[in-house]
Design a protein around this motif. Sequence first.
Motif, PDB file in Angstrom:
ATOM      1  N   ARG A 157      38.274  48.775  58.702  1.00 49.12           N
ATOM      2  CA  ARG A 157      37.241  47.818  58.271  1.00 49.12           C
ATOM      3  C   ARG A 157      36.979  47.937  56.766  1.00 49.12           C
ATOM      4  NH1 ARG A 157      34.275  45.261  62.179  1.00 49.12           N
ATOM      5  NH2 ARG A 157      34.526  46.007  64.344  1.00 49.12           N
ATOM      6  N   GLU A 158      36.884  49.159  56.261  1.00 47.20           N
ATOM      7  CA  GLU A 158      36.645  49.356  54.829  1.00 47.20           C
ATOM      8  C   GLU A 158      37.827  48.875  54.012  1.00 47.20           C
ATOM      9  OE1 GLU A 158      35.198  52.912  51.765  1.00 47.20           O
ATOM     10  OE2 GLU A 158      35.518  53.331  53.909  1.00 47.20           O
ATOM     11  N   SER A 159      39.031  49.075  54.531  1.00 40.91           N
ATOM     12  CA  SER A 159      40.220  48.579  53.822  1.00 40.91           C
ATOM     13  C   SER A 159      40.194  47.058  53.722  1.00 40.91           C
ATOM     14  CB  SER A 159      41.484  49.041  54.552  1.00 40.91           C
ATOM     15  OG  SER A 159      42.639  48.505  53.942  1.00 40.91           O
ATOM     16  N   LEU A 160      39.791  46.383  54.805  1.00 39.79           N
ATOM     17  CA  LEU A 160      39.718  44.918  54.783  1.00 39.79           C
ATOM     18  C   LEU A 160      38.648  44.420  53.829  1.00 39.79           C
ATOM     19  CD1 LEU A 160      40.108  44.121  58.592  1.00 39.79           C
ATOM     20  CD2 LEU A 160      41.638  43.384  56.764  1.00 39.79           C
ATOM     21  N   SER A 161      37.511  45.099  53.781  1.00 37.00           N
ATOM     22  CA  SER A 161      36.453  44.667  52.868  1.00 37.00           C
ATOM     23  C   SER A 161      36.824  44.915  51.409  1.00 37.00           C
ATOM     24  CB  SER A 161      35.147  45.398  53.206  1.00 37.00           C
ATOM     25  OG  SER A 161      35.278  46.795  52.989  1.00 37.00           O
ATOM     26  N   THR A 162      37.702  45.903  51.155  1.00 41.04           N
ATOM     27  CA  THR A 162      38.129  46.185  49.781  1.00 41.04           C
ATOM     28  C   THR A 162      39.204  45.199  49.326  1.00 41.04           C
ATOM     29  OG1 THR A 162      37.669  48.524  50.134  1.00 41.04           O
ATOM     30  CG2 THR A 162      39.052  47.967  48.255  1.00 41.04           C
ATOM     31  N   PHE A 163      40.178  44.949  50.179  1.00 39.88           N
ATOM     32  CA  PHE A 163      41.256  44.006  49.845  1.00 39.88           C
ATOM     33  C   PHE A 163      41.800  43.446  51.161  1.00 39.88           C
ATOM     34  CE2 PHE A 163      45.458  42.550  48.683  1.00 39.88           C
ATOM     35  CZ  PHE A 163      45.249  41.985  47.427  1.00 39.88           C
ATOM     36  N   PRO A 164      41.443  42.206  51.524  1.00 41.27           N
ATOM     37  CA  PRO A 164      41.898  41.646  52.808  1.00 41.27           C
ATOM     38  C   PRO A 164      43.424  41.594  52.882  1.00 41.27           C
ATOM     39  CG  PRO A 164      40.160  40.284  51.849  1.00 41.27           C
ATOM     40  CD  PRO A 164      40.567  41.274  50.791  1.00 41.27           C
TER      41      PRO A 164
END
Length: 344
Positions: free
Chosen positions: A64-71
């Motif tokens: 989830r954090e990876s997606l919020s940083t760079f989808p």
Amino acid sequence: MGLTKRSAYPAAWRCVLPLALLCAMSHVAAAQPTSSKAEAQALFEQGRAALEAGDCARAVPLFRESLSTFPARGPLFNLAQCESKLGKVASAWQHLKQLLPQLEPNDFRLASTRQQIEQLEPRVPKLVIELDQGAPAPSEVLLDGAALPQASLGSELPLDPGTHAVVAQWTDGRQTEAPVTLAEGARQILRLAPPPVDAAPPPAVAAPRPVRVSEAPKAASPPPVVSAPSAPASGTQRTVAFVVGGVGTAALVGSLVAGGLALKAKLDLEEECPNPLSCNEDGMSAQSQGQTLTATGTVLGAIGLAGIGAGLVLLLTSPQQGATVALTPAVLPGGGGALLRSRF
């Protein structure tokens, strides 16, 4: 000629400076996505390591954090895999549906994504939130703390299995809380209605004030025995007669005053408490005061009558030498009274 050369330098600088500034801004803008992408890649790799170790509970927040940083498609696909393993079928189904249009025809994940969507869809619980018949529309509906748009009322909401909190709020301050527990594949309808408006509280009826022992009207005590020792001289007996008669007269006047106050208390009670079953605090106070005054008037009346009677007897009689005159209470036909007794 010299003037022309000198003026050419500022013009050249005016062209070079904007170009240099534009290049610097482009470099900064290009560096930011690269940095975000690198951070997202590092989070994705940590999530993959947790997934391969079978620790999906740790992998989910990393993806989830990876997606919020760079989808990106990789974290989204792996997030759905972990959610499916954890039983969050609605979340996994929604993320796979979000991923599907992003995949190219030659992507190896395309066929797997379609298959998983078909397999998960019948397992997804759905909640339909409706308003009860005749209920006004709430100002806000919260589902697990998140506000729902009014347009979603009446639609099927895919939710993960488990317990969910539904809170509806109305403009007048009323609120309805409705926890809902959903199982896999269930479809549940929840109808909302505001709680009933609290009826106006009935007028408070003052409870009868407890009468303490010390405050209770004392029973009429028998009038004290008035003994008049024999007096050899008639003047002494007359003096005693006037004193006893005066005390009796004062007591009788006090009895009349107490009776008048008791009558007033009774009128106040009838005015404050027309209904004996529902009486306010002032009415209860008037009732208590009336009872006390009635008892006091009765006692003073008995004493007054006894004193006046004794005074008259002492005044009109002349007891023999050594005789003692005593006044004692007695019950006579028609009410209380006193008897005059002589003892030698």
